[in-house]
Design a protein around this motif. Structure first.
Motif, PDB file in Angstrom:
ATOM      1  N   ALA A  40       0.987  -1.332  -0.249  1.00 52.02           N
ATOM      2  CA  ALA A  40      -0.096  -0.091   0.059  1.00 52.02           C
ATOM      3  C   ALA A  40       0.759   1.269   0.020  1.00 52.02           C
ATOM      4  O   ALA A  40       0.335   2.439  -0.399  1.00 52.02           O
ATOM      5  N   GLY A  41       1.915   1.041   0.562  1.00 54.01           N
ATOM      6  CA  GLY A  41       2.924   2.330   0.622  1.00 54.01           C
ATOM      7  C   GLY A  41       2.697   3.243   1.854  1.00 54.01           C
ATOM      8  O   GLY A  41       3.385   4.318   1.864  1.00 54.01           O
ATOM      9  N   SER A  42       1.788   2.970   2.493  1.00 55.61           N
ATOM     10  CA  SER A  42       1.655   3.589   3.823  1.00 55.61           C
ATOM     11  C   SER A  42       1.265   2.884   4.883  1.00 55.61           C
ATOM     12  O   SER A  42       0.395   1.836   4.850  1.00 55.61           O
ATOM     13  N   ARG A  43       1.444   3.254   6.133  1.00 58.65           N
ATOM     14  CA  ARG A  43       0.954   2.432   7.397  1.00 58.65           C
ATOM     15  C   ARG A  43      -0.729   2.406   7.415  1.00 58.65           C
ATOM     16  O   ARG A  43      -1.255   1.532   7.568  1.00 58.65           O
ATOM     17  N   PRO A  44      -1.165   3.511   7.306  1.00 54.46           N
ATOM     18  CA  PRO A  44      -2.571   3.529   7.477  1.00 54.46           C
ATOM     19  C   PRO A  44      -3.340   2.912   6.361  1.00 54.46           C
ATOM     20  O   PRO A  44      -4.120   1.848   6.500  1.00 54.46           O
ATOM     21  N   ASP A  45      -2.831   2.829   5.081  1.00 56.39           N
ATOM     22  CA  ASP A  45      -3.562   2.169   4.013  1.00 56.39           C
ATOM     23  C   ASP A  45      -3.272   0.650   4.400  1.00 56.39           C
ATOM     24  O   ASP A  45      -4.009  -0.295   3.885  1.00 56.39           O
ATOM     25  N   GLY A  46      -1.843   0.281   4.543  1.00 54.53           N
ATOM     26  CA  GLY A  46      -1.507  -1.136   4.804  1.00 54.53           C
ATOM     27  C   GLY A  46      -2.241  -1.692   6.036  1.00 54.53           C
ATOM     28  O   GLY A  46      -2.774  -2.788   5.713  1.00 54.53           O
ATOM     29  N   ASP A  47      -2.675  -1.016   7.179  1.00 56.93           N
ATOM     30  CA  ASP A  47      -3.281  -1.528   8.106  1.00 56.93           C
ATOM     31  C   ASP A  47      -4.862  -1.723   7.583  1.00 56.93           C
ATOM     32  O   ASP A  47      -5.502  -2.891   7.939  1.00 56.93           O
ATOM     33  N   ASP A  48      -5.289  -0.856   6.652  1.00 55.27           N
ATOM     34  CA  ASP A  48      -6.709  -1.019   6.122  1.00 55.27           C
ATOM     35  C   ASP A  48      -6.672  -2.494   5.286  1.00 55.27           C
ATOM     36  O   ASP A  48      -7.608  -2.973   5.443  1.00 55.27           O
ATOM     37  N   LEU A  49      -5.557  -2.352   4.476  1.00 60.39           N
ATOM     38  CA  LEU A  49      -5.639  -3.749   3.481  1.00 60.39           C
ATOM     39  C   LEU A  49      -5.442  -4.917   4.530  1.00 60.39           C
ATOM     40  O   LEU A  49      -6.175  -5.870   4.300  1.00 60.39           O
ATOM     41  N   CYS A  50      -4.567  -4.689   5.498  1.00 58.75           N
ATOM     42  CA  CYS A  50      -4.403  -6.085   6.616  1.00 58.75           C
ATOM     43  C   CYS A  50      -5.725  -6.543   7.092  1.00 58.75           C
ATOM     44  O   CYS A  50      -5.996  -7.481   7.118  1.00 58.75           O
ATOM     45  N   GLN A  51      -6.446  -5.354   7.644  1.00 55.95           N
ATOM     46  CA  GLN A  51      -7.905  -5.636   8.203  1.00 55.95           C
ATOM     47  C   GLN A  51      -8.830  -6.365   7.033  1.00 55.95           C
ATOM     48  O   GLN A  51      -9.458  -7.093   7.506  1.00 55.95           O
ATOM     49  N   MET A  52      -8.775  -5.673   5.840  1.00 55.41           N
ATOM     50  CA  MET A  52      -9.648  -6.277   5.008  1.00 55.41           C
ATOM     51  C   MET A  52      -9.364  -7.823   4.572  1.00 55.41           C
ATOM     52  O   MET A  52     -10.338  -8.599   4.383  1.00 55.41           O
ATOM     53  N   THR A  53      -7.997  -8.133   4.689  1.00 55.93           N
ATOM     54  CA  THR A  53      -7.578  -9.387   4.436  1.00 55.93           C
ATOM     55  C   THR A  53      -8.120 -10.419   5.270  1.00 55.93           C
ATOM     56  O   THR A  53      -8.534 -11.344   5.098  1.00 55.93           O
ATOM     57  N   ILE A  54      -7.964  -9.959   6.749  1.00 62.16           N
ATOM     58  CA  ILE A  54      -8.374 -10.811   7.738  1.00 62.16           C
ATOM     59  C   ILE A  54      -9.835 -11.051   7.869  1.00 62.16           C
ATOM     60  O   ILE A  54     -10.411 -11.981   7.954  1.00 62.16           O
ATOM     61  N   GLU A  55     -10.418  -9.711   7.581  1.00 62.59           N
ATOM     62  CA  GLU A  55     -12.047 -10.025   7.408  1.00 62.59           C
ATOM     63  C   GLU A  55     -12.608 -11.123   6.392  1.00 62.59           C
ATOM     64  O   GLU A  55     -13.381 -11.870   6.707  1.00 62.59           O
ATOM     65  N   ARG A  56     -11.933 -10.754   5.190  1.00 63.23           N
ATOM     66  CA  ARG A  56     -12.135 -11.751   4.217  1.00 63.23           C
ATOM     67  C   ARG A  56     -12.010 -12.986   4.251  1.00 63.23           C
ATOM     68  O   ARG A  56     -12.644 -14.129   4.259  1.00 63.23           O
ATOM     69  N   ALA A  57     -10.745 -13.287   4.938  1.00 67.14           N
ATOM     70  CA  ALA A  57     -10.274 -14.785   5.401  1.00 67.14           C
ATOM     71  C   ALA A  57     -11.326 -15.376   6.228  1.00 67.14           C
ATOM     72  O   ALA A  57     -11.561 -16.745   6.162  1.00 67.14           O
ATOM     73  N   LEU A  58     -11.733 -14.740   7.295  1.00 69.19           N
ATOM     74  CA  LEU A  58     -12.546 -15.149   8.519  1.00 69.19           C
ATOM     75  C   LEU A  58     -14.012 -15.478   7.804  1.00 69.19           C
ATOM     76  O   LEU A  58     -14.705 -16.436   7.994  1.00 69.19           O
ATOM     77  N   ALA A  59     -14.224 -14.551   6.669  1.00 69.50           N
ATOM     78  CA  ALA A  59     -15.657 -14.756   6.031  1.00 69.50           C
ATOM     79  C   ALA A  59     -15.727 -15.926   5.280  1.00 69.50           C
ATOM     80  O   ALA A  59     -16.552 -16.659   4.918  1.00 69.50           O
ATOM     81  N   ARG A  60     -14.364 -16.332   4.846  1.00 63.49           N
ATOM     82  CA  ARG A  60     -14.479 -17.323   3.801  1.00 63.49           C
ATOM     83  C   ARG A  60     -13.658 -18.593   3.998  1.00 63.49           C
ATOM     84  O   ARG A  60     -13.216 -19.098   3.303  1.00 63.49           O
ATOM     85  N   ARG A  61     -13.442 -18.706   5.296  1.00 65.12           N
ATOM     86  CA  ARG A  61     -12.304 -19.541   6.187  1.00 65.12           C
ATOM     87  C   ARG A  61     -12.830 -20.914   5.458  1.00 65.12           C
ATOM     88  O   ARG A  61     -11.992 -22.173   5.235  1.00 65.12           O
ATOM     89  N   GLU A  62     -14.325 -21.199   5.121  1.00 70.48           N
ATOM     90  CA  GLU A  62     -14.431 -22.545   4.680  1.00 70.48           C
ATOM     91  C   GLU A  62     -13.832 -22.880   3.182  1.00 70.48           C
ATOM     92  O   GLU A  62     -13.724 -24.091   2.773  1.00 70.48           O
ATOM     93  N   GLN A  63     -13.385 -21.872   2.513  1.00 68.56           N
ATOM     94  CA  GLN A  63     -12.818 -21.987   1.221  1.00 68.56           C
ATOM     95  C   GLN A  63     -11.380 -22.527   1.353  1.00 68.56           C
ATOM     96  O   GLN A  63     -10.905 -23.012   0.618  1.00 68.56           O
ATOM     97  N   TRP A  64     -10.625 -22.289   2.564  1.00 71.05           N
ATOM     98  CA  TRP A  64      -9.178 -22.752   2.985  1.00 71.05           C
ATOM     99  C   TRP A  64      -9.310 -23.969   3.035  1.00 71.05           C
ATOM    100  O   TRP A  64     -10.176 -24.703   3.723  1.00 71.05           O
ATOM    101  N   GLN A  65      -8.541 -24.986   2.244  1.00 67.46           N
ATOM    102  CA  GLN A  65      -8.378 -26.345   2.721  1.00 67.46           C
ATOM    103  C   GLN A  65      -7.430 -26.826   3.626  1.00 67.46           C
ATOM    104  O   GLN A  65      -6.155 -26.526   3.425  1.00 67.46           O
ATOM    105  N   GLU A  66      -7.855 -27.429   4.595  1.00 70.15           N
ATOM    106  CA  GLU A  66      -6.724 -28.119   5.538  1.00 70.15           C
ATOM    107  C   GLU A  66      -5.693 -28.712   4.974  1.00 70.15           C
ATOM    108  O   GLU A  66      -5.920 -29.428   4.128  1.00 70.15           O
TER     109      GLU A  66
END
Length: 180
Positions: A40-66
């Motif tokens: 992202a090139g900056s901490r605030p945008d990077g933190d936002d990107l990281c948060q969106m990633t975590i949210e998406r991963a948690l919402a779609r966790r059933e798509q990840w294969q053990e």
């Protein structure tokens, strides 16, 4: 309703049971955040990107294969979100990134290191997106060329080319900055 006994969570912490999905995500958080800030090139945008990633991963966790690599799956999610956000931003023709954001990196008494990090951050921001991504994945995050190519979704040769061009451009920009 059955509750998890305290011995299960302590066993999980000791590594005798497989870690829960959430704990594995928590373990990845520092690496994901570092990659997000770099992309992202900056901490605030990077933190936002990281948060969106975590949210998406948690919402779609059933798509990840053990049994598959969670870190690779999370990096791909982050990269896709970053690309989607970059496209949306360019469509809106708005700038959300403060050019000076994230330049105050460094610890107490380490002004010289902070200046050098600032130069690297500025040089990284000037790299084309594909080259910056390759440099971040291989040189900063330590992914192998093959793993980084899988995350990016390109052949290994293409990733290698982007990495070489990005590294050379980065070195040239840093040499110019030192001479200035």
């Amino acid at each position: 309703m059955k509750r998890t006994s305290p011995s299960v969570s302590s066993a999980e912490r000791q590594g005798t049971l497989p870690q829960s999905f959430e704990n594995q995500v928590l373990d990845l958080l520092p690496r994901l955040r570092r990659f997000a800030i770099g992309l992202a090139g900056s901490r605030p945008d990077g933190d936002d990107l990281c948060q969106m990633t975590i949210e998406r991963a948690l919402a779609r966790r059933e798509q990840w294969q053990e049994g598959t690599r969670l870190d690779s799956w999370m990096y791909r999610i982050m990269r896709n979100i970053f690309i989607d956000e970059a496209r949306a931003t360019s469509r809106r023709r708005e700038t959300f990134v403060d050019p000076d954001a994230g330049l105050s990196v460094g610890g107490d008494g380490a002004q010289e290191a902070a200046v050098e990090l600032s130069l690297v951050d500025r040089a990284m921001a000037r790299l084309p997106e594909e080259q910056r991504e390759a440099v971040l994945l291989v040189m900063v995050e330590g992914w192998s060329y093959k793993e980084a190519a899988e995350i990016v979704g390109c052949p290994v040769g293409t990733l290698n080319s982007r990495l070489v061009r990005g590294r050379d451009a980065l070195m040239a920009m840093l040499e110019d900055a030192e001479c200035a």
